[in-house]
Enzyme design. Structure first.
Site, PDB file in Angstrom:
ATOM      1  N   CYS A 264     -16.457  -9.064   5.622  1.00 24.35           N
ATOM      2  CA  CYS A 264     -15.754  -7.821   5.302  1.00 24.35           C
ATOM      3  C   CYS A 264     -14.508  -8.116   4.475  1.00 24.35           C
ATOM      4  O   CYS A 264     -13.692  -8.959   4.863  1.00 24.35           O
ATOM      5  CB  CYS A 264     -15.300  -7.127   6.576  1.00 24.35           C
ATOM      6  SG  CYS A 264     -16.575  -6.959   7.795  1.00 24.35           S
TER       7      CYS A 264
ATOM      8  N   CYS B 239       0.556   0.241  10.311  1.00 23.22           N
ATOM      9  CA  CYS B 239       0.050  -0.785   9.394  1.00 23.22           C
ATOM     10  C   CYS B 239       1.119  -1.650   8.734  1.00 23.22           C
ATOM     11  O   CYS B 239       2.011  -1.158   8.056  1.00 23.22           O
ATOM     12  CB  CYS B 239      -0.796  -0.128   8.308  1.00 23.22           C
ATOM     13  SG  CYS B 239      -1.605  -1.382   7.276  1.00 23.22           S
TER      14      CYS B 239
ATOM     15  N   ARG C   9     -17.953  -2.394  17.563  1.00 21.09           N
ATOM     16  CA  ARG C   9     -17.224  -3.651  17.302  1.00 21.09           C
ATOM     17  C   ARG C   9     -15.891  -3.685  18.041  1.00 21.09           C
ATOM     18  O   ARG C   9     -15.038  -2.814  17.846  1.00 21.09           O
ATOM     19  CB  ARG C   9     -16.999  -3.819  15.790  1.00 21.09           C
ATOM     20  CG  ARG C   9     -16.319  -5.145  15.419  1.00 21.09           C
ATOM     21  CD  ARG C   9     -16.363  -5.408  13.922  1.00 21.09           C
ATOM     22  NE  ARG C   9     -17.736  -5.331  13.446  1.00 21.09           N
ATOM     23  CZ  ARG C   9     -18.186  -4.429  12.585  1.00 21.09           C
ATOM     24  NH1 ARG C   9     -17.364  -3.545  12.078  1.00 21.09           N
ATOM     25  NH2 ARG C   9     -19.445  -4.417  12.222  1.00 21.09           N
TER      26      ARG C   9
ATOM     27  N   CYS D 208     -19.362  -6.179   3.327  1.00 24.40           N
ATOM     28  CA  CYS D 208     -18.715  -4.941   3.754  1.00 24.40           C
ATOM     29  C   CYS D 208     -17.360  -4.895   3.069  1.00 24.40           C
ATOM     30  O   CYS D 208     -16.725  -5.938   2.906  1.00 24.40           O
ATOM     31  CB  CYS D 208     -18.549  -4.971   5.273  1.00 24.40           C
ATOM     32  SG  CYS D 208     -17.542  -3.610   5.913  1.00 24.40           S
TER      33      CYS D 208
ATOM     34  N   CYS E 256       0.847  -1.200   0.000  1.00 25.77           N
ATOM     35  CA  CYS E 256       0.000   0.000   0.000  1.00 25.77           C
ATOM     36  C   CYS E 256       0.885   1.255   0.000  1.00 25.77           C
ATOM     37  O   CYS E 256       1.833   1.354   0.777  1.00 25.77           O
ATOM     38  CB  CYS E 256      -0.898  -0.010   1.225  1.00 25.77           C
ATOM     39  SG  CYS E 256      -1.994   1.418   1.279  1.00 25.77           S
TER      40      CYS E 256
ATOM     41  N   CYS F 285       0.637   4.819   6.859  1.00 22.36           N
ATOM     42  CA  CYS F 285       0.045   4.656   8.194  1.00 22.36           C
ATOM     43  C   CYS F 285       1.035   3.893   9.097  1.00 22.36           C
ATOM     44  O   CYS F 285       1.367   2.739   8.815  1.00 22.36           O
ATOM     45  CB  CYS F 285      -1.275   3.900   8.102  1.00 22.36           C
ATOM     46  SG  CYS F 285      -2.355   4.509   6.776  1.00 22.36           S
TER      47      CYS F 285
ATOM     48  N   CYS G 259     -19.248   2.401   8.444  1.00 20.99           N
ATOM     49  CA  CYS G 259     -18.517   1.720   9.514  1.00 20.99           C
ATOM     50  C   CYS G 259     -17.259   2.532   9.737  1.00 20.99           C
ATOM     51  O   CYS G 259     -16.391   2.589   8.866  1.00 20.99           O
ATOM     52  CB  CYS G 259     -18.178   0.297   9.075  1.00 20.99           C
ATOM     53  SG  CYS G 259     -17.049  -0.568  10.188  1.00 20.99           S
TER      54      CYS G 259
HETATM   55  N1  SAM Z   1      -6.506   0.486   3.146  1.00 24.81           N
HETATM   56  C1  SAM Z   1      -7.774   0.765   3.637  1.00 24.81           C
HETATM   57  C2  SAM Z   1      -7.796   1.984   4.521  1.00 24.81           C
HETATM   58  O1  SAM Z   1      -6.884   2.183   5.330  1.00 24.81           O
HETATM   59  O2  SAM Z   1      -8.751   2.736   4.423  1.00 24.81           O
HETATM   60  C3  SAM Z   1      -8.446  -0.399   4.336  1.00 24.81           C
HETATM   61  C4  SAM Z   1      -7.661  -1.379   5.174  1.00 24.81           C
HETATM   62  S1  SAM Z   1      -6.974  -0.756   6.683  1.00 24.81           S
HETATM   63  C5  SAM Z   1      -5.955  -2.105   7.150  1.00 24.81           C
HETATM   64  C6  SAM Z   1      -8.325  -0.712   7.833  1.00 24.81           C
HETATM   65  C7  SAM Z   1      -8.071  -0.286   9.256  1.00 24.81           C
HETATM   66  O3  SAM Z   1      -7.401  -1.290   9.978  1.00 24.81           O
HETATM   67  C8  SAM Z   1      -7.222   0.943   9.501  1.00 24.81           C
HETATM   68  O4  SAM Z   1      -7.913   2.116   9.301  1.00 24.81           O
HETATM   69  C9  SAM Z   1      -6.838   0.761  10.969  1.00 24.81           C
HETATM   70  O5  SAM Z   1      -7.789   1.389  11.803  1.00 24.81           O
HETATM   71  C10 SAM Z   1      -6.890  -0.747  11.168  1.00 24.81           C
HETATM   72  N2  SAM Z   1      -5.534  -1.302  11.422  1.00 24.81           N
HETATM   73  C11 SAM Z   1      -4.570  -1.518  10.525  1.00 24.81           C
HETATM   74  N3  SAM Z   1      -3.455  -2.010  11.109  1.00 24.81           N
HETATM   75  C12 SAM Z   1      -3.722  -2.106  12.431  1.00 24.81           C
HETATM   76  C13 SAM Z   1      -2.969  -2.531  13.566  1.00 24.81           C
HETATM   77  N4  SAM Z   1      -1.702  -2.918  13.462  1.00 24.81           N
HETATM   78  N5  SAM Z   1      -3.571  -2.505  14.766  1.00 24.81           N
HETATM   79  C14 SAM Z   1      -4.856  -2.072  14.883  1.00 24.81           C
HETATM   80  N6  SAM Z   1      -5.605  -1.665  13.865  1.00 24.81           N
HETATM   81  C15 SAM Z   1      -5.059  -1.657  12.633  1.00 24.81           C
HETATM   82 FE1  SF4 Z   2      -2.728   1.218   3.419  1.00 25.48          FE
HETATM   83 FE2  SF4 Z   2      -2.639   0.061   5.779  1.00 25.48          FE
HETATM   84 FE3  SF4 Z   2      -2.984   2.676   5.632  1.00 25.48          FE
HETATM   85 FE4  SF4 Z   2      -4.974   1.017   4.836  1.00 25.48          FE
HETATM   86  S1  SF4 Z   2      -4.179   1.257   6.893  1.00 25.48           S
HETATM   87  S2  SF4 Z   2      -4.224   2.843   3.777  1.00 25.48           S
HETATM   88  S3  SF4 Z   2      -3.743  -0.693   4.015  1.00 25.48           S
HETATM   89  S4  SF4 Z   2      -1.150   1.537   4.954  1.00 25.48           S
END
Ligand code: SAM
Ligand code: SF4
Ligand code: DTB
Length: 320
Positions: free
Chosen positions: A103, A64, A267, A135, A57, A61, A195
């Site tokens: 989802c 992530c 959730r 979802c 990606c 973030c 959501c």
């Molecule tokens: N890429 C898309 C986005 O960010 O909009 C969807 C997938 S992203 C993995 C969805 C959510 O997962 C993130 O917004 C975050 O809140 C949660 N998430 C991701 N990594 C995480 C982690 N290590 N611990 C807790 N929540 C996490």
């Molecule tokens: Fe990409 Fe992870 Fe951020 Fe979603 S949360 S936009 S998968 S880096």
């Protein structure tokens, strides 16, 4: 005054901070009262998660494991979008295991028209045809894309605020808070349910947590589901070495979300695997009425499904 009359959209930061910090028994008592009033069915929704497109990606973030920015350190293998049939097979297995919502998550910055989006549309149609709530979480999207998903039968779109607008800049630099609000707006206008929630345990203050809840609850319509995640520290990400958040912080966050958004499905999301069943049940007492169910979240482990079923039974809850 009935609780119904207390459905509010004018929360102030200070009162939310006060609530998050209030004596735990008082907070739980209030949250449980509101919960009972709005959710007398005593159900817990089982939502199954599948990563339909993993890794690489472009966003940064910091929490992530799927961000390309940390791929060298996390060693996460990137994968292209799964085939429609393979996804529907997974959905079938999830349904047989008891899930009512499926989802699908893609590690995209945003939705783009083309073959991949066409495939996601087919997945949504397929899951919906199986009589499960579909979802998706695909990153940012525009109004036409949201409308197309709505037409395909999509029940919910997950797009988290993640944290407060103030702390956000410390976590993500490649997309703005406003981008997120705009995406949520498109989802709302399309008729698909929203959501949206966030993560605790990233080093934010109580005020940051309060601000996130305040913004969610002050939306003209409350999100129908609010995922509360506890950071899962993944090695190789900038947050990989963070200490796990105290489970009671999660209980407080869930209970406050319940009080502020009485009708939402709150959730208990990522991080549940660090909780013993008593802590999970405290979250449910505080108003959590949905969990991610299945061996895996997107890339990290989730709780054992047999143990989840047993916990639900022992707590006297019903599966939605
Ligand atoms: N890429 C898309 C986005 O960010 O909009 C969807 C997938 S992203 C993995 C969805 C959510 O997962 C993130 O917004 C975050 O809140 C949660 N998430 C991701 N990594 C995480 C982690 N290590 N611990 C807790 N929540 C996490
Ligand atoms: Fe990409 Fe992870 Fe951020 Fe979603 S949360 S936009 S998968 S880096
Ligand atoms: C949400 O709020 N939590 C889920 C879902 N929405 C998509 C994702 C949690 C991901 C946890 C880290 C992982 O497994 O990769």
């Amino acid at each position: 005054m009935t609780q119904q009359a207390e459905m509010r959209h004018d929360w102030k930061t200070d009162e939310v901070v006060e609530m998050l910090e209030s004596p735990l028994m008082e907070l739980l008592y209030k949250a449980q009262g509101i919960h009972r009033e709005h959710h007398e069915d005593n159900t817990v929704q089982l939502a199954s998660l599948l990563s339909i497109k993993t890794g690489a990606c472009p966003e940064d973030c910091k929490y992530c494991p799927q961000s390309a920015h940390y791929a060298k350190k996390t060693g996460l293998k990137k994968e292209s979008l799964m085939d429609v049939d393979a996804v529907l097979e997974k959905a079938k297995i999830a349904k047989e295991a008891g899930a009512s919502r499926f989802c699908m998550g893609a590690a995209w910055k945003q939705v783009r028209e083309g073959e991949d989006f066409d495939k996601v549309i087919e997945m949504v149609e397929g899951v919906t045809a199986m009589d499960m709530e579909a979802c998706v979480t695909l990153g940012m999207l525009n109004q036409e894309q949201a409308d197309r998903l709505a037409k395909a039968g999509l029940k919910a779109y997950n797009h988290n605020l993640d944290t407060s607008p103030e702390f956000y800049k410390e976590i993500i630099t490649t997309r703005t808070y406003q981008d997120r609000l705009d995406t949520i707006d498109c989802v709302r206008k399309s008729g698909v349910t929203v959501c949206s929630g966030g993560i605790i345990g990233m080093g934010e203050t109580i005020t940051d947590r309060a601000r996130m809840l305040e913004i969610l609850a002050n939306m003209a319509v409350h999100p129908e589901s609010v995922p509360i995640n506890a950071l899962v520290p993944v090695k190789g990400t900038p947050m990989g070495e963070r200490e796990r958040v105290d489970p009671l912080e999660l209980v407080r966050m869930v209970a406050t979300a319940r009080i502020m958004m009485p009708k939402a499905r709150v959730r208990l999301s990522a991080g549940r695997e660090m909780l013993n069943r008593e802590a999970q049940i405290l979250c449910m007492m505080g108003g959590a009425n949905s969990i991610f169910y299945g061996e895996k979240l997107l890339t990290t482990a989730n709780n054992d499904t047999n143990e989840d079923q047993e916990m639900i039974k022992d707590a006297g809850l019903k599966v939605a």
